[in-house]
Design a protein around this motif. Structure first.
Motif, PDB file in Angstrom:
ATOM      1  N   ARG A  19     -40.843  12.470 -21.525  1.00 26.73           N
ATOM      2  CA  ARG A  19     -39.956  13.163 -20.727  1.00 26.73           C
ATOM      3  C   ARG A  19     -40.183  14.724 -20.817  1.00 26.73           C
ATOM      4  O   ARG A  19     -40.271  15.099 -21.999  1.00 26.73           O
ATOM      5  CB  ARG A  19     -38.344  13.021 -20.935  1.00 26.73           C
ATOM      6  N   PRO A  20     -40.333  15.512 -19.687  1.00 32.93           N
ATOM      7  CA  PRO A  20     -40.595  16.928 -19.897  1.00 32.93           C
ATOM      8  C   PRO A  20     -39.500  17.549 -20.190  1.00 32.93           C
ATOM      9  O   PRO A  20     -38.209  17.391 -19.869  1.00 32.93           O
ATOM     10  CB  PRO A  20     -41.289  17.287 -18.264  1.00 32.93           C
ATOM     11  N   LEU A  21     -39.635  18.863 -20.596  1.00 35.02           N
ATOM     12  CA  LEU A  21     -38.764  19.790 -20.935  1.00 35.02           C
ATOM     13  C   LEU A  21     -38.128  20.273 -19.728  1.00 35.02           C
ATOM     14  O   LEU A  21     -36.905  20.522 -19.270  1.00 35.02           O
ATOM     15  CB  LEU A  21     -39.361  20.848 -21.569  1.00 35.02           C
ATOM     16  N   ALA A  22     -38.961  20.503 -18.669  1.00 32.67           N
ATOM     17  CA  ALA A  22     -38.476  21.161 -17.333  1.00 32.67           C
ATOM     18  C   ALA A  22     -39.284  20.310 -16.220  1.00 32.67           C
ATOM     19  O   ALA A  22     -40.623  19.955 -16.469  1.00 32.67           O
ATOM     20  CB  ALA A  22     -38.757  22.684 -17.405  1.00 32.67           C
ATOM     21  N   GLY A  29     -34.627  20.205 -17.832  1.00 31.15           N
ATOM     22  CA  GLY A  29     -33.953  20.802 -16.803  1.00 31.15           C
ATOM     23  C   GLY A  29     -34.730  20.664 -15.579  1.00 31.15           C
ATOM     24  O   GLY A  29     -35.702  20.088 -15.699  1.00 31.15           O
ATOM     25  N   MET A  30     -34.102  20.996 -14.492  1.00 34.45           N
ATOM     26  CA  MET A  30     -35.002  20.877 -13.154  1.00 34.45           C
ATOM     27  C   MET A  30     -34.823  22.127 -12.228  1.00 34.45           C
ATOM     28  O   MET A  30     -33.509  22.589 -12.205  1.00 34.45           O
ATOM     29  CB  MET A  30     -34.756  19.921 -12.547  1.00 34.45           C
ATOM     30  N   PRO A  90     -26.546  24.799 -19.374  1.00 36.15           N
ATOM     31  CA  PRO A  90     -27.257  24.327 -20.700  1.00 36.15           C
ATOM     32  C   PRO A  90     -28.807  24.386 -20.641  1.00 36.15           C
ATOM     33  O   PRO A  90     -29.012  23.965 -19.144  1.00 36.15           O
ATOM     34  CB  PRO A  90     -26.574  23.064 -20.493  1.00 36.15           C
ATOM     35  N   PHE A  91     -29.408  24.501 -21.481  1.00 39.31           N
ATOM     36  CA  PHE A  91     -30.995  24.305 -21.235  1.00 39.31           C
ATOM     37  C   PHE A  91     -31.331  23.616 -22.441  1.00 39.31           C
ATOM     38  O   PHE A  91     -30.952  24.051 -23.698  1.00 39.31           O
ATOM     39  CB  PHE A  91     -31.626  25.687 -21.203  1.00 39.31           C
ATOM     40  N   GLY A  92     -32.239  22.502 -22.355  1.00 33.29           N
ATOM     41  CA  GLY A  92     -32.673  22.156 -23.619  1.00 33.29           C
ATOM     42  C   GLY A  92     -33.496  20.648 -23.097  1.00 33.29           C
ATOM     43  O   GLY A  92     -33.454  20.217 -21.953  1.00 33.29           O
TER      44      GLY A  92
END
Length: 129
Positions: A30-33, A55-56, A71-73
């Motif tokens: 799964r990608p970070l963004a 995140g997207m 939230p970011f992560g």
């Protein structure tokens, strides 16, 4: 494309259909963004619900990181937890439950049934000693 890229390099992978692109992404960690450039709301919904990422951004990139109370992560191999604001506090804190029971009236007696027997007396004796 075997390691994370933190620099001015952007790999480009071609695809014929959106389903092919989604399959390519979901077959990997799964990608970070995730950044989607499209005005098509149906496609926006499809990608945002079928692809898991930390995140997207839709029609933008990186700026979701700049919102300090959102939230970011990462998720999966791209990280654990969320950072910024309340979510960051919760990620780096540890909530600990502390339960105190009266030693003479331990709650485990409620699990053993109302009848008095040797097993129940032994369990309660070991807990309330």
């Amino acid at each position: 494309m075997s390691e994370e890229i933190f620099g001015p390099l952007l790999p480009i992978i071609t695809y014929s259909t959106v389903d092919q692109a989604i399959a390519f992404i979901t077959a990997r960690p799964r990608p970070l963004a995730l950044y989607l450039m499209s005005e098509n709301e149906s496609l926006q919904h499809q990608v945002s619900t079928q692809v898991h990422s930390g995140g997207m951004c839709i029609n933008d990139c990186v700026f979701h990181l700049a919102v300090d109370d959102a939230p970011f992560g990462g998720i999966g191999e791209s990280g654990k937890g969320a950072y910024h604001g309340k979510e960051g506090f919760l990620t780096f804190s540890h909530a600990k439950t502390v339960m105190k029971t009266d030693a003479k009236a331990h709650n485990v007696s409620l699990l053993l049934g109302p009848e008095d027997n040797e097993f129940k007396r032994a369990v309660l004796a070991s807990l309330c000693a």
